[in-house]
Enzyme design. Structure first.
Site, PDB file in Angstrom:
ATOM      1  N   HIS A  19       2.465  13.857   1.501  1.00  0.00           N
ATOM      2  CA  HIS A  19       1.572  13.356   2.560  1.00  0.00           C
ATOM      3  C   HIS A  19       1.459  14.388   3.693  1.00  0.00           C
ATOM      4  O   HIS A  19       0.368  14.654   4.186  1.00  0.00           O
ATOM      5  CB  HIS A  19       2.122  12.055   3.163  1.00  0.00           C
ATOM      6  CG  HIS A  19       2.131  10.868   2.245  1.00  0.00           C
ATOM      7  ND1 HIS A  19       3.207  10.037   2.115  1.00  0.00           N
ATOM      8  CD2 HIS A  19       1.185  10.369   1.408  1.00  0.00           C
ATOM      9  CE1 HIS A  19       2.931   9.073   1.260  1.00  0.00           C
ATOM     10  NE2 HIS A  19       1.716   9.251   0.805  1.00  0.00           N
ATOM     11  N   ARG A  92      -3.312  13.893  -6.845  1.00  0.00           N
ATOM     12  CA  ARG A  92      -2.188  14.477  -7.578  1.00  0.00           C
ATOM     13  C   ARG A  92      -2.621  14.758  -9.006  1.00  0.00           C
ATOM     14  O   ARG A  92      -3.453  15.602  -9.259  1.00  0.00           O
ATOM     15  CB  ARG A  92      -0.978  13.538  -7.520  1.00  0.00           C
ATOM     16  CG  ARG A  92      -0.243  13.579  -6.197  1.00  0.00           C
ATOM     17  CD  ARG A  92       0.643  12.391  -6.002  1.00  0.00           C
ATOM     18  NE  ARG A  92      -0.145  11.174  -5.858  1.00  0.00           N
ATOM     19  CZ  ARG A  92       0.346   9.996  -5.514  1.00  0.00           C
ATOM     20  NH1 ARG A  92       1.630   9.857  -5.307  1.00  0.00           N
ATOM     21  NH2 ARG A  92      -0.454   8.950  -5.385  1.00  0.00           N
ATOM     22  N   SER A 130       5.844   7.889  -2.637  1.00  0.00           N
ATOM     23  CA  SER A 130       6.771   7.129  -1.796  1.00  0.00           C
ATOM     24  C   SER A 130       7.713   6.298  -2.669  1.00  0.00           C
ATOM     25  O   SER A 130       8.897   6.170  -2.357  1.00  0.00           O
ATOM     26  CB  SER A 130       6.003   6.203  -0.851  1.00  0.00           C
ATOM     27  OG  SER A 130       5.235   6.954   0.048  1.00  0.00           O
TER      28      SER A 130
HETATM   29  P1  ADP Z   1      -1.381   4.096  -1.392  1.00  0.00           P
HETATM   30  O1  ADP Z   1      -0.458   2.978  -1.042  1.00  0.00           O
HETATM   31  O2  ADP Z   1      -2.849   3.828  -1.165  1.00  0.00           O
HETATM   32  O3  ADP Z   1      -1.090   4.771  -2.710  1.00  0.00           O
HETATM   33  P2  ADP Z   1      -0.106   6.320  -0.199  1.00  0.00           P
HETATM   34  O4  ADP Z   1       0.443   6.287   1.183  1.00  0.00           O
HETATM   35  O5  ADP Z   1       0.888   6.366  -1.301  1.00  0.00           O
HETATM   36  O6  ADP Z   1      -1.099   5.137  -0.269  1.00  0.00           O
HETATM   37  O7  ADP Z   1      -1.069   7.549  -0.370  1.00  0.00           O
HETATM   38  C1  ADP Z   1      -2.144   7.788   0.495  1.00  0.00           C
HETATM   39  C2  ADP Z   1      -2.920   8.992   0.015  1.00  0.00           C
HETATM   40  O8  ADP Z   1      -2.053  10.110  -0.116  1.00  0.00           O
HETATM   41  C3  ADP Z   1      -3.600   8.836  -1.342  1.00  0.00           C
HETATM   42  O9  ADP Z   1      -4.834   9.531  -1.300  1.00  0.00           O
HETATM   43  C4  ADP Z   1      -2.663   9.540  -2.281  1.00  0.00           C
HETATM   44  O10 ADP Z   1      -3.338  10.049  -3.416  1.00  0.00           O
HETATM   45  C5  ADP Z   1      -2.190  10.676  -1.401  1.00  0.00           C
HETATM   46  N1  ADP Z   1      -0.893  11.207  -1.836  1.00  0.00           N
HETATM   47  C6  ADP Z   1       0.243  10.520  -2.021  1.00  0.00           C
HETATM   48  N2  ADP Z   1       1.245  11.353  -2.436  1.00  0.00           N
HETATM   49  C7  ADP Z   1       0.708  12.598  -2.507  1.00  0.00           C
HETATM   50  C8  ADP Z   1       1.206  13.896  -2.912  1.00  0.00           C
HETATM   51  N3  ADP Z   1       2.463  14.044  -3.325  1.00  0.00           N
HETATM   52  N4  ADP Z   1       0.366  14.954  -2.866  1.00  0.00           N
HETATM   53  C9  ADP Z   1      -0.924  14.770  -2.475  1.00  0.00           C
HETATM   54  N5  ADP Z   1      -1.462  13.571  -2.107  1.00  0.00           N
HETATM   55  C10 ADP Z   1      -0.671  12.504  -2.123  1.00  0.00           C
END
Ligand code: ADP
Length: 161
Positions: A19, A92, A130
């Site tokens: 993130h 990803r 996460s």
């Molecule tokens: P959600 O609960 O909608 O999955 P997240 O907080 O997990 O929300 O993710 C929010 C955004 O961050 C999404 O666009 C997700 O694809 C992106 N994201 C999560 N982890 C990564 C990562 N390791 N690398 C790049 N983008 C990520």
């Protein structure tokens, strides 16, 4: 809608190094980046809204054009409320594509003035989520490569069984 205001929305339960990478890169492109934590009443989550926001703020200290907020309901309604023109998403693996594609199409149909902007993950974060961080922390694994340095202790202490 203002194309200079970009919203990066998610659960951030907790923020990961993946993130933070997207936030840094997004903040280098858009004049104002709003990191918005989704309030989801049906999903309790491991961390409270206050904890998530506090961890985001500590992790992003030093990035000047980033602000933090929370929202519930439809993202497009929140975008209208704050007059933001761009949704930032991270991609990803191929597995993200299907649901992100669907979400982007539906959001555009609901609000044609909002564009979705994708950044490809950096390869070292391609498998990071996460939920993986929570699982590693729960079993006492070292999470320092996977979350921003200022929050390693808090995440490890709170989740360790
Ligand atoms: P959600 O609960 O909608 O999955 P997240 O907080 O997990 O929300 O993710 C929010 C955004 O961050 C999404 O666009 C997700 O694809 C992106 N994201 C999560 N982890 C990564 C990562 N390791 N690398 C790049 N983008 C990520």
């Amino acid at each position: 809608m203002n194309p200079e205001i970009c919203v990066y929305a998610g659960s951030f339960d907790p923020i990961t190094a993946g993130h933070l990478d997207i936030i840094r890169r997004g903040a280098a492109i858009f004049p104002k980046l709003v990191v918005a934590v989704l309030r989801n009443p049906s999903k309790k989550g491991a961390f409270t809204m206050e904890e998530r926001l506090s961890m985001l703020e500590r992790s992003c200290a030093g990035i000047p054009n980033v602000v933090f907020d929370s929202f519930d309901g439809l993202l497009v309604d929140y975008m209208r409320k704050i007059d933001a023109g761009v949704i930032l998403r991270g991609l990803r693996a191929v597995s993200d594509f299907e649901s992100e594609f669907q979400m982007a199409q539906l959001n555009r149909q609901m609000e044609p003035q909002v564009e979705t902007f994708f950044l490809m993950t950096s390869p070292e974060h391609a498998y990071l989520s996460s939920s993986a961080v929570r699982e590693i922390a729960m079993f006492g694994g070292d999470i320092s490569p996977f979350v921003p340095a200022p929050i390693v202790q808090e995440v490890a202490c709170k989740l360790r069984k």
